[in-house]
Write a protein that holds these residues in place. Structure first.
Motif, short mmCIF file in Angstrom:
data_model
loop_
_atom_site.label_atom_id
_atom_site.label_comp_id
_atom_site.label_asym_id
_atom_site.label_seq_id
_atom_site.Cartn_x
_atom_site.Cartn_y
_atom_site.Cartn_z
N ASP A 171 5.22 -8.89 -17.75
CA ASP A 171 6.65 -8.95 -17.47
C ASP A 171 7.17 -7.52 -17.31
O ASP A 171 6.41 -6.61 -17.02
N SER A 172 8.45 -7.32 -17.50
CA SER A 172 9.06 -6.00 -17.26
C SER A 172 9.19 -5.18 -18.54
O SER A 172 10.07 -4.32 -18.64
N THR A 173 8.30 -5.40 -19.51
CA THR A 173 8.37 -4.66 -20.77
C THR A 173 8.39 -3.16 -20.55
O THR A 173 9.23 -2.44 -21.11
N ALA A 174 7.46 -2.64 -19.75
CA ALA A 174 7.35 -1.20 -19.54
C ALA A 174 8.61 -0.62 -18.91
O ALA A 174 9.15 0.39 -19.37
N GLU A 175 9.10 -1.26 -17.86
CA GLU A 175 10.28 -0.76 -17.16
C GLU A 175 11.51 -0.80 -18.06
O GLU A 175 12.31 0.14 -18.09
N THR A 176 11.65 -1.88 -18.82
CA THR A 176 12.80 -2.01 -19.71
C THR A 176 12.77 -0.96 -20.81
O THR A 176 13.80 -0.35 -21.13
N ALA A 177 11.60 -0.72 -21.39
CA ALA A 177 11.47 0.28 -22.45
C ALA A 177 11.76 1.68 -21.91
O ALA A 177 12.44 2.48 -22.56
N ARG A 178 11.29 1.96 -20.72
CA ARG A 178 11.50 3.27 -20.12
C ARG A 178 12.99 3.50 -19.83
O ARG A 178 13.52 4.59 -20.09
N ARG A 179 13.65 2.48 -19.33
CA ARG A 179 15.09 2.61 -19.07
C ARG A 179 15.89 2.81 -20.35
O ARG A 179 16.93 3.48 -20.34
N ALA A 180 15.39 2.26 -21.46
CA ALA A 180 16.10 2.37 -22.74
C ALA A 180 15.88 3.72 -23.40
O ALA A 180 16.55 4.04 -24.40
N GLY A 181 14.95 4.52 -22.88
CA GLY A 181 14.77 5.87 -23.40
C GLY A 181 13.45 6.17 -24.05
O GLY A 181 13.28 7.23 -24.66
N ALA A 182 12.47 5.27 -23.95
CA ALA A 182 11.17 5.50 -24.56
C ALA A 182 10.19 6.13 -23.57
O ALA A 182 10.31 5.92 -22.36
N THR A 183 9.25 6.89 -24.09
CA THR A 183 8.08 7.26 -23.31
C THR A 183 7.15 6.05 -23.33
O THR A 183 6.97 5.42 -24.37
N VAL A 184 6.56 5.71 -22.19
CA VAL A 184 5.75 4.49 -22.10
C VAL A 184 4.32 4.84 -21.69
O VAL A 184 4.09 5.56 -20.72
N LEU A 185 3.37 4.32 -22.47
CA LEU A 185 1.96 4.41 -22.15
C LEU A 185 1.51 3.00 -21.77
O LEU A 185 1.49 2.11 -22.62
N SER A 186 1.19 2.78 -20.50
CA SER A 186 0.83 1.44 -20.02
C SER A 186 -0.68 1.28 -19.96
O SER A 186 -1.37 2.05 -19.28
N LEU A 187 -1.18 0.28 -20.67
CA LEU A 187 -2.61 -0.04 -20.63
C LEU A 187 -2.88 -0.97 -19.46
O LEU A 187 -2.05 -1.83 -19.14
N PRO A 188 -4.03 -0.84 -18.81
CA PRO A 188 -4.30 -1.63 -17.60
C PRO A 188 -4.47 -3.12 -17.87
O PRO A 188 -4.29 -3.93 -16.98
N TYR A 189 -4.84 -3.47 -19.10
CA TYR A 189 -4.97 -4.89 -19.47
C TYR A 189 -4.74 -5.03 -20.98
O TYR A 189 -4.72 -4.03 -21.71
N ASN A 190 -4.59 -6.26 -21.42
CA ASN A 190 -4.24 -6.53 -22.81
C ASN A 190 -5.43 -6.27 -23.74
O ASN A 190 -6.48 -6.88 -23.62
N LEU A 191 -5.23 -5.36 -24.70
CA LEU A 191 -6.27 -5.02 -25.68
C LEU A 191 -6.00 -5.64 -27.04
O LEU A 191 -6.87 -5.63 -27.91
N GLY A 192 -4.79 -6.16 -27.25
CA GLY A 192 -4.41 -6.62 -28.58
C GLY A 192 -3.75 -5.50 -29.34
O GLY A 192 -3.80 -4.32 -28.96
N VAL A 193 -3.12 -5.84 -30.47
CA VAL A 193 -2.36 -4.85 -31.24
C VAL A 193 -3.24 -3.70 -31.69
O VAL A 193 -2.85 -2.53 -31.63
#
Length: 254
Positions: free
Chosen positions: A54-76
């Motif tokens: 979904d738009s998690t990365a874009e939303t977090a970046r707009r809110a003021g966070a630095t975002v590190l995007s992983l290419p696929y889901n690794l789990g917590v």
């Protein structure tokens, strides 16, 4: 969701990074990030987008966070390990894990960080006298079993070893970059036991937990029973891992 502004320390303070793992949290991530940035403007914030669709990365970046995007889901566990690698390579003195769903109040972050003055890892504990958070049935049994067993290994009283609200100093950050399990409950039980067996010191700080700001938490009795079994298995796996001494900072940073 609103939090009061936490004053910036007047004395020089360690470089600190908040690590916030997030997977498909577009519903709440923007508000959570905004609250953290408002309450703690003097602390850097990294959102580790764990392969969200979904738009998690874009939303977090707009809110003021630095975002590190992983290419696929690794789990917590995998997301946190990536976050700690970022913290180590960025030269941060300490880092603290904060959930993306708003359960961790940013006002409590300085309190949890203060625990690092006497330990390598500081846990924000839900059952240590603050708040009214409760767990019942098999989930509570699992938490009690885990807390009793790990307290014995750590040689200190720990009420809430499954809490994801915990801080690490630079020594613990380095430990996490090399030995942070990605399996189920690896981000809490396995990583904690591995760190204790490596010689790191653990303490806890009482905090109050808030309800999730989005989504529906599971209270299914069957799922709680499964949690009990998985928690016991995670503890067994952690206890049988090869003991590896924590790396020495002076040797690594020389």
């Amino acid at each position: 969701m609103q939090s009061e502004l936490v004053p910036e320390p007047t004395r020089p303070h360690p470089r600190t990074l908040i690590i916030m793992p997030a997977w498909n949290e577009e519903e709440v991530i923007g508000e959570t990030v905004a609250e953290v940035r408002t309450a703690l403007p003097w602390i850097d914030l990294l959102v580790v987008d764990d392969g969200s669709t979904d738009s998690t990365a874009e939303t977090a970046r707009r809110a003021g966070a630095t975002v590190l995007s992983l290419p696929y889901n690794l789990g917590v566990g995998g997301a946190l390990r990536a976050g700690f690698k970022y913290a180590w390579r960025g030269g941060y003195d300490q880092a603290i894990q904060v959930d993306a769903d708003g359960q961790h109040n940013p006002v409590d972050v300085p309190r949890v960080l203060e625990g690092l003055q006497r330990a390598d890892i500081s846990i924000g504990a839900r059952f240590a006298g603050e708040g009214d958070y409760q767990a019942r049935g098999p989930r509570r049994w699992a938490m009690t079993l885990l807390a009793t067993t790990i307290s014995s290994a750590a040689k200190t009283k720990l009420n809430d070893v499954t809490s994801g609200f915990r801080a690490a100093n630079r020594r613990a950050i380095l430990q996490y970059t090399e030995h942070f399990p990605a399996e189920y409950l690896g981000d809490t039980i396995d990583s904690l036991v591995t760190a204790i067996r490596a010689g790191l010191v653990v303490t806890q700080v009482p905090v109050a937990m808030r309800p999730r700001q989005g989504g529906v938490p599971s209270k299914n009795p069957w799922k709680s029973t499964i949690y009990l079994g998985r928690a016991a298995f995670a503890l067994l796996i952690a206890a049988t891992r090869r003991r590896t001494p924590a790396p020495r900072l002076k040797e690594v940073e020389a």
